[in-house]
Write a protein that holds these residues in place. Structure first.
Motif, PDB file in Angstrom:
ATOM      1  N   UNK A 183       0.799  -1.221   0.000  1.00 38.56           N
ATOM      2  CA  UNK A 183       0.000   0.000   0.000  1.00 38.56           C
ATOM      3  C   UNK A 183       0.830   1.269   0.000  1.00 38.56           C
ATOM      4  N   UNK A 184       1.742   1.397   0.950  1.00 38.87           N
ATOM      5  CA  UNK A 184       2.573   2.600   1.056  1.00 38.87           C
ATOM      6  C   UNK A 184       3.443   2.782  -0.173  1.00 38.87           C
ATOM      7  N   UNK A 230     -10.558   2.994   5.569  1.00 36.26           N
ATOM      8  CA  UNK A 230      -9.378   3.203   6.413  1.00 36.26           C
ATOM      9  C   UNK A 230      -8.763   1.872   6.822  1.00 36.26           C
ATOM     10  N   UNK A 231      -9.605   0.899   7.176  1.00 39.73           N
ATOM     11  CA  UNK A 231      -9.099  -0.412   7.601  1.00 39.73           C
ATOM     12  C   UNK A 231      -8.391  -1.109   6.440  1.00 39.73           C
ATOM     13  N   UNK A 232      -8.968  -1.066   5.267  1.00 41.54           N
ATOM     14  CA  UNK A 232      -8.330  -1.686   4.093  1.00 41.54           C
ATOM     15  C   UNK A 232      -6.968  -1.051   3.842  1.00 41.54           C
ATOM     16  N   UNK A 233      -6.897   0.280   3.932  1.00 36.73           N
ATOM     17  CA  UNK A 233      -5.623   0.970   3.712  1.00 36.73           C
ATOM     18  C   UNK A 233      -4.572   0.537   4.735  1.00 36.73           C
ATOM     19  N   UNK A 234      -4.977   0.344   5.987  1.00 36.23           N
ATOM     20  CA  UNK A 234      -4.041  -0.112   7.017  1.00 36.23           C
ATOM     21  C   UNK A 234      -3.562  -1.522   6.724  1.00 36.23           C
ATOM     22  N   UNK A 235      -4.498  -2.408   6.410  1.00 35.77           N
ATOM     23  CA  UNK A 235      -4.177  -3.830   6.238  1.00 35.77           C
ATOM     24  C   UNK A 235      -3.217  -4.060   5.082  1.00 35.77           C
ATOM     25  N   UNK A 236      -3.349  -3.315   3.995  1.00 42.62           N
ATOM     26  CA  UNK A 236      -2.469  -3.526   2.843  1.00 42.62           C
ATOM     27  C   UNK A 236      -1.165  -2.739   2.947  1.00 42.62           C
ATOM     28  N   UNK A 237      -1.004  -1.987   4.054  1.00 34.95           N
ATOM     29  CA  UNK A 237       0.173  -1.134   4.203  1.00 34.95           C
ATOM     30  C   UNK A 237       1.189  -1.676   5.186  1.00 34.95           C
ATOM     31  N   UNK A 270       2.258  -4.684   8.515  1.00 38.11           N
ATOM     32  CA  UNK A 270       1.979  -5.978   9.121  1.00 38.11           C
ATOM     33  C   UNK A 270       1.463  -5.866  10.544  1.00 38.11           C
ATOM     34  N   UNK A 271       2.081  -5.013  11.363  1.00 37.87           N
ATOM     35  CA  UNK A 271       1.787  -4.978  12.796  1.00 37.87           C
ATOM     36  C   UNK A 271       0.547  -4.161  13.135  1.00 37.87           C
ATOM     37  N   UNK A 272       0.340  -3.042  12.458  1.00 37.88           N
ATOM     38  CA  UNK A 272      -0.720  -2.117  12.836  1.00 37.88           C
ATOM     39  C   UNK A 272      -2.108  -2.746  12.838  1.00 37.88           C
ATOM     40  N   UNK A 273      -2.479  -3.602  11.872  1.00 41.84           N
ATOM     41  CA  UNK A 273      -3.806  -4.228  11.955  1.00 41.84           C
ATOM     42  C   UNK A 273      -4.001  -5.038  13.228  1.00 41.84           C
ATOM     43  N   UNK A 274      -2.951  -5.729  13.674  1.00 40.55           N
ATOM     44  CA  UNK A 274      -3.059  -6.472  14.925  1.00 40.55           C
ATOM     45  C   UNK A 274      -3.294  -5.552  16.105  1.00 40.55           C
ATOM     46  N   UNK A 275      -2.550  -4.440  16.156  1.00 38.91           N
ATOM     47  CA  UNK A 275      -2.759  -3.455  17.215  1.00 38.91           C
ATOM     48  C   UNK A 275      -4.179  -2.887  17.155  1.00 38.91           C
ATOM     49  N   UNK A 276      -4.673  -2.661  15.945  1.00 35.48           N
ATOM     50  CA  UNK A 276      -6.015  -2.105  15.794  1.00 35.48           C
ATOM     51  C   UNK A 276      -7.072  -3.093  16.278  1.00 35.48           C
ATOM     52  N   UNK A 277      -6.903  -4.370  15.973  1.00 35.93           N
ATOM     53  CA  UNK A 277      -7.849  -5.382  16.444  1.00 35.93           C
ATOM     54  C   UNK A 277      -7.892  -5.399  17.968  1.00 35.93           C
ATOM     55  N   UNK A 278      -6.728  -5.364  18.591  1.00 33.03           N
ATOM     56  CA  UNK A 278      -6.671  -5.354  20.061  1.00 33.03           C
ATOM     57  C   UNK A 278      -7.378  -4.124  20.615  1.00 33.03           C
ATOM     58  N   UNK A 294     -12.387  -9.196   9.563  1.00 31.89           N
ATOM     59  CA  UNK A 294     -12.650  -9.823   8.259  1.00 31.89           C
ATOM     60  C   UNK A 294     -11.624  -9.371   7.229  1.00 31.89           C
ATOM     61  N   UNK A 295     -11.376  -8.062   7.162  1.00 35.24           N
ATOM     62  CA  UNK A 295     -10.417  -7.546   6.172  1.00 35.24           C
ATOM     63  C   UNK A 295      -9.020  -8.059   6.473  1.00 35.24           C
ATOM     64  N   UNK A 296      -8.631  -8.044   7.739  1.00 35.47           N
ATOM     65  CA  UNK A 296      -7.299  -8.492   8.146  1.00 35.47           C
ATOM     66  C   UNK A 296      -7.098  -9.970   7.817  1.00 35.47           C
ATOM     67  N   UNK A 297      -8.055 -10.809   8.176  1.00 32.70           N
ATOM     68  CA  UNK A 297      -7.929 -12.242   7.900  1.00 32.70           C
ATOM     69  C   UNK A 297      -7.948 -12.533   6.403  1.00 32.70           C
TER      70      UNK A 297
END
Length: 593
Positions: free
Chosen positions: A141-142, A251-258, A260-268, A290-293
């Motif tokens: 993504x980035x 926003x979530x899609x942009x994070x997930x494709x950008x 590795x770690x941030x989606x996990x932090x966001x889920x928590x 769903x998007x992350x998995x």
């Protein structure tokens, strides 16, 4: 005699309408003088701290004092606080871009190489072609966005603008931070002091040209949307709520494709909010999961399949995860001072946050979600060391909430959305009014060694860039470039056609063998390169600085390795300037002459 009795009483100088402008412009003028009179050609172990002109410190102190007095003044225009914060970001994040002629950080140069690969290849590639570097094509993504900017601006590479990225990425954080803080208070003093503390405590360096810088801003954006628009017990079911859900998903899609770690932090973080009574809407958490998995099971599956065993082994090993967070052992007065300044700064902000939580019971109750978000990243210590960086990432994700409560500790009283919280707060003696200013001033000044104290190993002069570029311009396809470590510019240049080997990544036994018999051992390590490829060994200023300041090899050992290669008949020098030298391993017929 003129009668002056009907004139309004004179205001103290602190309340003068001119004071904020004078202090702000004066601070920026001092900064401008400092950056135009700073020489970085001979950095010592203290980096920019000892190199910057003394007027920089005077400007930063004046800016801090002006901000505090403006913040505490009862008749100040609300625009002054954001003006001072912008001034702080300029002084903090633009100084390096102005005083250094080339971008900082080897990792930023690495990301520039990834962008160059996307522009060269024109499509994503897998591990069969790129090896370990394929991970960047699995979270593109980035890099895809930056490749688009390179095309749009018509520049040769991202290196022409990435030095300004710390300022840009820091500005990106302001809007989500303001939205988050405004959710829990309408006290502008508390809001802007929280932003100031966040800026000075965010020293970990993740604002550089990296996917993390964008993903973190998006992460805060998601939290801002959730905190402000999903505070009910269930879905609103309205057209407006649907619009916010679409924005949240983007926003979530942009994070997930950008990243590795941030989606996990966001889920928590979203899971924590879900179990708070005011945030029972399932949409944010389920959308992110769903998007992350989906991404993990498709585009990112090759990387996760290869790394999952190591990730599973690190779960629960808190001691190792925290210990590796500090990386190598800092060596020398400058590196040790910078490390301690950073730790004391972070520890002070966290301690102030704890004081704010205890001191403000009403705020603690109303801003409970923000308190929980500050604590939510802590379990990530159990999960992984994240390449020796987990402790820094956890600190960064804790910081928005910690800064808010730390600011509450520095103010004599704060206002929530409904009332001024004065419960249990007595009027402060006048001598204590200045203590918060001293704490704020100390923290603001401590940011500089924390953030820039190791610039000796982060800065690569133009001569070093030219030297490395000369090697890659000479190297045929399938060549090998050897160096002590990867702390030099263009270290990953042309990685899709040239292999790289950093011998300090090897075990201690092999490194000791290189130190004992440098030329022969390196020649043996490099001998597997087949024609028309060639094998090069590179010695640069950045490698020496990194090795010395992190206690890897001493200067004497590195000098011995370079001297052995230079004197060996097995190698031929192909490039040299004030920043280092490069040698090529002679082919057998050349070495036999």
């Amino acid at each position: 005699m003129t009668d002056l009795s009907d004139l309004p009483p004179a205001r103290p100088w602190r309340e003068s309408g001119l004071w904020p402008a004078v202090a702000l412009l004066g601070a920026l003028a001092l900064w401008g003088y400092a950056v135009t009179h700073t020489d970085v050609s001979h950095l010592d172990d203290f980096g920019l701290v000892s190199a910057v002109h003394p007027t920089f410190w005077a400007g930063l102190a004046l800016l801090t004092c002006g901000f505090w007095i403006t913040l505490r003044g009862p008749h100040r225009h609300p625009g002054w606080a954001p003006a001072y914060v912008l001034g702080l970001l300029v002084m903090e994040r633009a100084t390096q871009a102005v005083v250094y002629p080339t971008p900082l950080y080897a990792w930023a140069w690495k990301h520039d190489a990834v962008i160059d690969h996307l522009l060269t290849a024109g499509h994503l590639q897998n591990a069969d072609v790129l090896g370990d570097m394929a991970v960047y094509d699995q979270w593109p993504g980035f890099f895809a966005a930056q490749a688009t900017l390179v095309r749009l601006f018509g520049v040769d590479s991202a290196a022409q603008f990435m030095a300004w990225w710390p300022l840009v990425s820091s500005l990106m954080l302001l809007l989500p931070l303001l939205l988050i803080y405004r959710t829990f208070t309408e006290d502008r003093r508390l809001i802007w002091l929280s932003v100031w503390l966040f800026c000075i405590a965010n020293w970990v360096g993740q604002d550089y040209f990296s996917p993390q810088s964008v993903a973190f801003a998006l992460h805060l954006g998601v939290l801002a949307v959730v905190l402000r628009r999903y505070a009910g017990r269930g879905p609103a079911g309205t057209q407006r709520q649907a619009v916010w859900t679409v924005l949240l998903t983007l926003l979530v899609v942009a994070i997930v494709i950008t990243h590795q770690l941030t989606p996990g932090m966001l889920v928590v973080s979203l899971a924590v909010l879900f179990f708070v009574r005011r945030y029972r809407d399932k949409v944010p958490l389920f959308t992110t999961l769903v998007v992350f998995l989906a991404w993990c099971l498709t585009a990112a599956l090759p990387f996760l399949s290869a790394t999952m065993p190591d990730m599973l082994r690190s779960i629960g090993d808190v001691g190792a995860n925290v210990e590796t967070g500090y990386g190598a052992t800092p060596t020398g007065a400058g590196a040790v001072t910078a490390s301690w300044a950073a730790r004391l700064l972070s520890g002070s902000v966290l301690l102030l946050a704890a004081v704010g939580v205890l001191r403000r019971p009403v705020l603690r109750h109303r801003a409970q979600p923000l308190l929980l978000l500050a604590l939510a990243p802590l379990p990530m210590f159990v999960a992984s060391s994240y390449g020796s960086e987990m402790i820094f990432r956890v600190l960064m994700f804790m910081l928005p909430g910690a800064a808010f409560f730390a600011a509450a500790a520095l103010l004599p009283q704060v206002r929530t959305l409904t009332a001024v919280e004065t419960q249990g707060v007595r009027p402060e003696p006048r001598r204590f009014v200045w203590l918060p200013l001293l704490a704020l001033l100390a923290g603001t000044l401590a940011f500089v060694p924390s953030y820039s104290g190791k610039d000796r190993l982060s800065y690569f002069p133009p001569a070093e860039v030219a030297l490395v570029q000369q090697v890659f311009d000479k190297a045929p396809d399938d060549s090998l470039v050897v160096a002590a470590d990867r702390n030099y510019p263009l270290a990953y240049d042309d990685y899709w056609r040239v292999d790289h080997y950093w011998f300090l990544d090897d075990g201690k036994t092999h490194v000791d063998l290189i130190v004992k018999s440098p030329a022969a051992t390196l020649a043996s390590d490099m001998s597997s390169v087949e024609s028309p490829g060639r094998a090069y060994v590179l010695f640069t200023r950045g490698q020496f600085a990194d090795s010395e300041m992190n206690g890897l090899l001493t200067k004497a050992q590195l000098d011995r390795i370079e001297g052995s290669v230079a004197a060996s008949p097995l190698f031929e020098r192909v490039a040299e300037n004030s920043a280092g030298s490069a040698y090529v391993l002679k082919e057998p017929k050349e070495a036999g002459r």
